[in-house]
Design a protein around this motif. Structure first.
Motif, mmCIF file in Angstrom:
data_model
loop_
_atom_site.group_PDB
_atom_site.id
_atom_site.type_symbol
_atom_site.label_atom_id
_atom_site.label_comp_id
_atom_site.label_asym_id
_atom_site.label_seq_id
_atom_site.Cartn_x
_atom_site.Cartn_y
_atom_site.Cartn_z
ATOM 1 N N TYR A 1 1.644 -2.978 12.487
ATOM 2 C CA TYR A 1 1.832 -1.586 12.099
ATOM 3 C C TYR A 1 0.620 -1.167 11.265
ATOM 4 O O TYR A 1 -0.139 -2.001 10.787
ATOM 5 C CB TYR A 1 3.111 -1.437 11.265
ATOM 6 N N SER A 2 0.493 0.134 11.045
ATOM 7 C CA SER A 2 -0.680 0.641 10.330
ATOM 8 C C SER A 2 -0.464 0.762 8.832
ATOM 9 O O SER A 2 -1.374 1.175 8.115
ATOM 10 C CB SER A 2 -1.087 2.007 10.900
ATOM 11 N N GLU A 3 0.730 0.414 8.325
ATOM 12 C CA GLU A 3 1.002 0.594 6.895
ATOM 13 C C GLU A 3 0.071 -0.213 5.999
ATOM 14 O O GLU A 3 -0.352 0.265 4.946
ATOM 15 C CB GLU A 3 2.458 0.240 6.590
ATOM 16 N N SER A 4 -0.204 -1.463 6.369
ATOM 17 C CA SER A 4 -1.055 -2.287 5.504
ATOM 18 C C SER A 4 -2.463 -1.705 5.419
ATOM 19 O O SER A 4 -3.066 -1.679 4.338
ATOM 20 C CB SER A 4 -1.097 -3.726 6.010
ATOM 21 N N LEU A 5 -2.992 -1.229 6.525
ATOM 22 C CA LEU A 5 -4.318 -0.606 6.519
ATOM 23 C C LEU A 5 -4.303 0.670 5.690
ATOM 24 O O LEU A 5 -5.204 0.904 4.865
ATOM 25 C CB LEU A 5 -4.756 -0.308 7.954
ATOM 26 N N PHE A 6 -3.276 1.484 5.875
ATOM 27 C CA PHE A 6 -3.191 2.733 5.129
ATOM 28 C C PHE A 6 -3.060 2.469 3.633
ATOM 29 O O PHE A 6 -3.716 3.122 2.810
ATOM 30 C CB PHE A 6 -1.993 3.543 5.630
ATOM 31 N N LEU A 7 -2.234 1.496 3.273
ATOM 32 C CA LEU A 7 -2.049 1.161 1.868
ATOM 33 C C LEU A 7 -3.354 0.693 1.240
ATOM 34 O O LEU A 7 -3.696 1.083 0.117
ATOM 35 C CB LEU A 7 -0.977 0.081 1.740
ATOM 36 N N LEU B 1 8.129 4.701 5.547
ATOM 37 C CA LEU B 1 7.144 5.742 5.250
ATOM 38 C C LEU B 1 6.927 5.901 3.752
ATOM 39 O O LEU B 1 5.867 6.358 3.321
ATOM 40 C CB LEU B 1 7.595 7.072 5.865
ATOM 41 N N LEU B 2 7.933 5.516 2.957
ATOM 42 C CA LEU B 2 7.801 5.618 1.504
ATOM 43 C C LEU B 2 7.034 4.447 0.904
ATOM 44 O O LEU B 2 6.610 4.523 -0.254
ATOM 45 C CB LEU B 2 9.192 5.692 0.862
ATOM 46 N N LEU B 3 6.858 3.358 1.642
ATOM 47 C CA LEU B 3 6.238 2.158 1.085
ATOM 48 C C LEU B 3 4.875 2.428 0.446
ATOM 49 O O LEU B 3 4.609 1.949 -0.660
ATOM 50 C CB LEU B 3 6.123 1.084 2.169
ATOM 51 N N PRO B 4 3.963 3.169 1.099
ATOM 52 C CA PRO B 4 2.638 3.363 0.482
ATOM 53 C C PRO B 4 2.575 4.468 -0.570
ATOM 54 O O PRO B 4 1.497 4.751 -1.084
ATOM 55 C CB PRO B 4 1.743 3.739 1.692
ATOM 56 N N VAL B 5 3.707 5.097 -0.897
ATOM 57 C CA VAL B 5 3.671 6.256 -1.785
ATOM 58 C C VAL B 5 3.256 5.872 -3.207
ATOM 59 O O VAL B 5 2.580 6.635 -3.903
ATOM 60 C CB VAL B 5 5.034 6.985 -1.776
ATOM 61 N N LEU B 6 3.682 4.699 -3.686
ATOM 62 C CA LEU B 6 3.308 4.126 -4.989
ATOM 63 C C LEU B 6 3.969 4.829 -6.169
ATOM 64 O O LEU B 6 4.351 4.182 -7.145
ATOM 65 C CB LEU B 6 1.788 4.116 -5.182
ATOM 66 N N LEU B 7 4.110 6.136 -6.137
ATOM 67 C CA LEU B 7 4.700 6.865 -7.261
ATOM 68 C C LEU B 7 6.096 6.347 -7.570
ATOM 69 O O LEU B 7 6.500 6.280 -8.731
ATOM 70 C CB LEU B 7 4.745 8.360 -6.938
ATOM 71 N N THR B 8 6.845 5.966 -6.543
ATOM 72 C CA THR B 8 8.210 5.495 -6.739
ATOM 73 C C THR B 8 8.258 4.128 -7.413
ATOM 74 O O THR B 8 9.309 3.715 -7.908
ATOM 75 C CB THR B 8 8.944 5.407 -5.395
ATOM 76 N N LEU B 9 7.138 3.402 -7.436
ATOM 77 C CA LEU B 9 7.108 2.053 -7.999
ATOM 78 C C LEU B 9 6.665 2.022 -9.460
ATOM 79 O O LEU B 9 6.831 0.997 -10.132
ATOM 80 C CB LEU B 9 6.166 1.169 -7.176
ATOM 81 N N LEU B 10 6.090 3.106 -9.955
ATOM 82 C CA LEU B 10 5.488 3.089 -11.284
ATOM 83 C C LEU B 10 6.454 2.723 -12.408
ATOM 84 O O LEU B 10 6.087 1.946 -13.298
ATOM 85 C CB LEU B 10 4.822 4.438 -11.579
#
Length: 402
Positions: A177-183, A353-362
């Motif tokens: 998938y492209s998530e790792s590249l996008f992240l 889709l939320l995985l790369p958002v980062l704001l939710t992890l802060l």
């Protein structure tokens, strides 16, 4: 957020709504140099090993012939591989009854281009797809560590890697998938912008915009960072941040425009998305309806868990914004969440889709960075046990695409 001592760097965490002063040492030293980066990559390796173990464990009860490798190449991976091997179609695709269907033009080009490039070196395309994803995961771990360190200190950098790479549906970091590249590209862009290395930020922002449509959120974040820079009274070479922002902002419109020219319809990409995956922007109406319906009368624990994850992520983002994080990071997270929550489509894809958002992890990242090491490790381990199992379950047992 009040000032808090950062034990790992000997400095302080600045109030998150302000711009921290330039540190006395460079980011590489703050991040622990090779040892610090090695710890981040080691954390990633532990999460990926744990993920593969979970996939194998659940696969042992599945009684099918897909196999571990096959599970890493399901669903969207097939679309990316077809683009890498055959290229893009020249127009719309229609079913037997004449209805418009989704096709490869819905998928942004950078990830399949990298697959094709690695295949040209002799790897089979499926192997190349997994290799690109895994290599990008390593890049993402390094970029996340540098970003967390730059914003909140070294321990926060390690916590960001651990929490992000073991989150529910982080299984896609091991898949084609492209998530790792996008992240990797988004986190790297944010690091470069925070450290004012504008040419790097511009290139990484363009790469993110050519990887996923939510790259527009990253480009807007870079534009905000550039605006903050040009407004500094002591800023020099103001053309550099502006150019970086313009380059990044051009990415998504360039690809959508190219699709429109190829098909002969300016709205082609949007029509293909809607026809193939039911994706359209409805201002969150379908998301609200799904959450309300599922929590009131939903049947099945997976839909209920997805609805709860959406609510928890929304609450975590609200807590993050209340703490006034670095403005470009806040803008990226806010816009990305609007795009995820505001669109109709497969509800079970939204946690991915939320995985790369980062704001939710802060909130969790900052709490882990301030907690005692033993407490932080135990809490993150419990989080990882659930997250890695959850992702494996969705891939092995849950019958629908992520």
């Amino acid at each position: 957020m009040s000032l808090a001592a950062d034990e790992t760097t000997g400095g302080t965490v600045a109030p998150s709504g302000t711009t921290a002063p330039e540190p006395a040492t460079g980011l590489w030293a703050q991040a622990g140099r090779w040892r610090g980066v090695g710890v981040a990559v080691g954390i990633l390796a532990l999460t990926r090993l744990g993920q593969l173990v979970m996939l194998l464990w659940l696969g042992a009860f599945a009684d099918d012939r897909v196999g571990l490798r096959g599970r890493l190449l399901v669903w969207d991976a097939g679309w990316f591989l077809r683009v890498a091997v055959r290229g893009y179609p020249h127009g719309y695709t229609y079913g037997d009854a004449g209805q418009l269907e989704g096709n490869e033009l819905a998928f942004f080009p950078l990830y399949p281009m990298l697959i094709r490039g690695l295949s040209a070196l002799g790897l089979e395309p499926p192997t190349a797809a997994i290799a690109v994803s895994w290599a990008a995961s390593v890049g993402a771990a390094i970029a996340l560590h540098l970003l967390g360190t730059s914003l909140y200190g070294r321990r926060a950098g390690w916590a960001l890697v651990a929490i992000c790479c073991s989150a529910p549906v982080s299984v896609v970091l091991s898949m084609a998938y492209s998530e790792s590249l996008f992240l990797a590209l988004v986190a790297g862009m944010l690091v470069a912008a925070h450290r004012r290395v504008w040419w790097v930020a511009g290139l990484l922002g363009l790469g993110a915009a050519l990887t996923r449509p939510t790259g527009v959120a990253a480009a807007l974040a870079l534009a905000v960072a550039a605006l903050l820079e040009v407004r500094r009274p002591d800023a020099r070479r103001r053309w550099m941040p502006v150019t970086a922002a313009v380059v990044a902002l051009a990415g998504v419109p360039a690809y959508l425009g190219w699709v429109g020219l190829r098909v002969g319809d300016a709205t082609a990409w949007f029509r293909i998305q809607t026809a193939g995956w039911g994706t359209s922007f409805d201002y969150g109406e379908s998301t609200v309806a799904f959450v309300g319906r599922t929590l009131s009368s939903g049947d099945g624990w997976v839909p209920v868990s997805v609805a709860l994850l959406l609510l928890v992520a929304l609450a975590a983002a609200g807590i993050s914004l209340a703490g006034r994080p670095w403005l470009p990071l806040a803008v990226y997270g806010f816009v990305a969440m609007v795009l995820v929550y505001g669109q109709a489509g497969f509800y079970h894809s939204k946690p991915r889709l939320l995985l790369p958002v980062l704001l939710t992890l802060l909130p969790a990242v900052i709490a882990a960075a301030r907690a005692r090491p033993r407490v932080a490790v135990l809490a993150i381990t419990a989080w990882a046990a659930f997250g890695l199992w959850y992702g494996a379950y969705l891939v092995v047992v849950w019958p629908y695409t992520l």
